[in-house]
Design an enzyme around this catalytic site. Structure first.
Site: not given
Ligand SMILES: [Fe+2]
Ligand SMILES: [Fe+2]
Length: 402
Positions: A176, A92, A232, A261-262, A229, A138, A179, A265
């Site tokens: 990242e 995305w 977050t 996403d976090e 991570e 971020e 974000h 990760h």
């Molecule tokens: Fe992250």
């Molecule tokens: Fe992030």
């Protein structure tokens, strides 16, 4: 990247750093020029840094066996971590979640912006503060990428290295980077925040940098990465929940994709840490205890809006996040418990030194201590009057804290 682990609930305990390193850390905290002088100290305290020729940076060398352990995992990283990154073609992008501004679609753009602003008009100030704090954190991504490249055995030595660790750091950075971009553009379009103050805060944070417990140590860095991570993920997921409650579906989607996403990760840093617990249980459990005992400085800890005042801006933001349920002390206790279980710390038996066994005992008993302290803090807070914290981000309005 990670937002906040509230470290003040962690009871003080002896540090595993060498006495020399400990003295240097202490001197850097108190602003004494005896060793390392964080550039941020001058910026945040207003105290002049010592002359450049008297400054030095010194950290205990990373044991060669740790560097070798990390380098030996290059093939494992290629097989187990790199697939966690999304291929660029299917990833995305911020534009997917924002009003389309392309030429020729002006009417649709104007209409979409009006809809976005109408939904955002319902967001209360505490949610806006949490969003800005998360966004600013971020946006300091350049600090975190340079931090990753500073770690022995992991860093990208050339800037375009084909080694798996280097590819992970660059791929992680690229993901990242979306974000901060997405949150920033969303907030700009809402008109709900003082965007210049927000941008100024990011500028300060990038100039101030961040303090690391053991900046070159791969064990410390990977454990820290896993915690951050997950923290977050929790923070963005809770913000998505609040956005839904207040009727802002766009924001809920935005925070949801970032949280996802976090989560990926987190899986990467968690898996590699688990692998390292198998390779070097003694070194890893000592590093884990060290990260827990040391003051876990947050990526956004040195944020400033240039206004000064009593509590730091980060402390005020953390207090709002705690009260809003975006990230709480209870989340921190859960986090510690989660990783102790996930890395099977209590089951480590063979290969532990005396120091390793003491570290194991300390880490395994930590979550209940954090919870007890949280209960006490909540009882104290219930007895006292709630306070107010002022934020330039929301045009100097105040938000209830405590
Ligand atoms: Fe992250
Ligand atoms: Fe992030």
């Amino acid at each position: 990247m990670p937002v906040l682990i509230i470290s003040c609930w962690v009871p003080p305990a002896p540090c595993l750093l060498t006495p020399r390193a400990h003295a240097l850390r202490a001197s850097s905290r108190s602003g004494v020029a005896a060793g390392r002088w964080p550039a941020a100290a001058a910026a945040t305290t207003g105290t002049a840094a010592p002359a450049a020729e008297t400054m030095m940076e010194w950290w205990p060398p990373v044991p060669q066996e740790q560097v070798d352990a990390l380098r030996s995992l290059n093939g494992w990283v290629a097989e187990n971590m790199l697939p966690l990154l999304t291929p660029v073609e299917s990833a995305w992008q911020p534009y997917d979640y924002l009003p389309r501004s392309a030429e020729g679609a002006e009417a649709a753009f104007t209409e979409a912006v009006a809809e976005l602003r109408a939904a955002a008009a319902c967001l209360p100030d505490d949610v806006l503060v949490c969003l800005v704090g998360n966004m600013v954190t971020e946006e300091a991504l350049p600090t975190y990428q340079s931090m990753g490249n500073r770690v022995d055995g992991v860093g990208d030595a050339t800037g375009s290295s084909a080694l798996p660790w280097a590819r992970w750091i660059r791929g992680w950075t690229a993901e990242e980077n979306r974000h901060g971009d997405l949150l920033n553009r969303y907030l700009y379009l809402t008109g709900r925040v003082d965007m210049r103050q927000v941008e100024l805060t990011t500028h300060h944070l990038l100039r101030n940098g961040m303090e690391m417990l053991a900046p070159k140590s791969p064990y410390h860095s990977l454990i820290y990465g896993a915690f951050q991570e997950r923290a977050t993920f929790i923070s963005h997921a809770n913000t998505a929940r609040l956005a839904t409650q207040h009727g802002d579906r766009t924001l809920a989607k935005i925070c949801g994709v970032i949280a996802a996403d976090e989560r990926r990760h987190e899986a990467g840093y968690t898996k590699v840490s688990a692998k390292l617990f198998g390779v070097d249980p003694d070194g890893m459990v000592r590093a884990l205890a060290d990260v827990m005992r040391g003051k876990v400085t947050m990526p956004g800890q040195l944020m400033s809006d240039g206004r000064g005042g009593g509590d730091t801006l980060f402390a005020r933001f953390s207090a709002v996040a705690h009260r809003a349920g975006v990230y709480t002390a209870s989340d921190y206790g859960d986090l510690v418990e989660h990783f102790v279980r996930r890395w099977r710390v209590a089951e480590l038996a063979g290969g532990l030194s005396g120091e390793g066994r003491r570290a194991q005992e300390y880490v395994c008993g930590l979550a209940p201590k954090i919870r007890r302290m949280e209960e006490l803090a909540q009882r104290r807070a219930a007895r006292g009057e709630p306070g107010l914290a002022r934020f330039s981000w929301i045009f100097d309005r105040t938000v209830v804290v405590g």
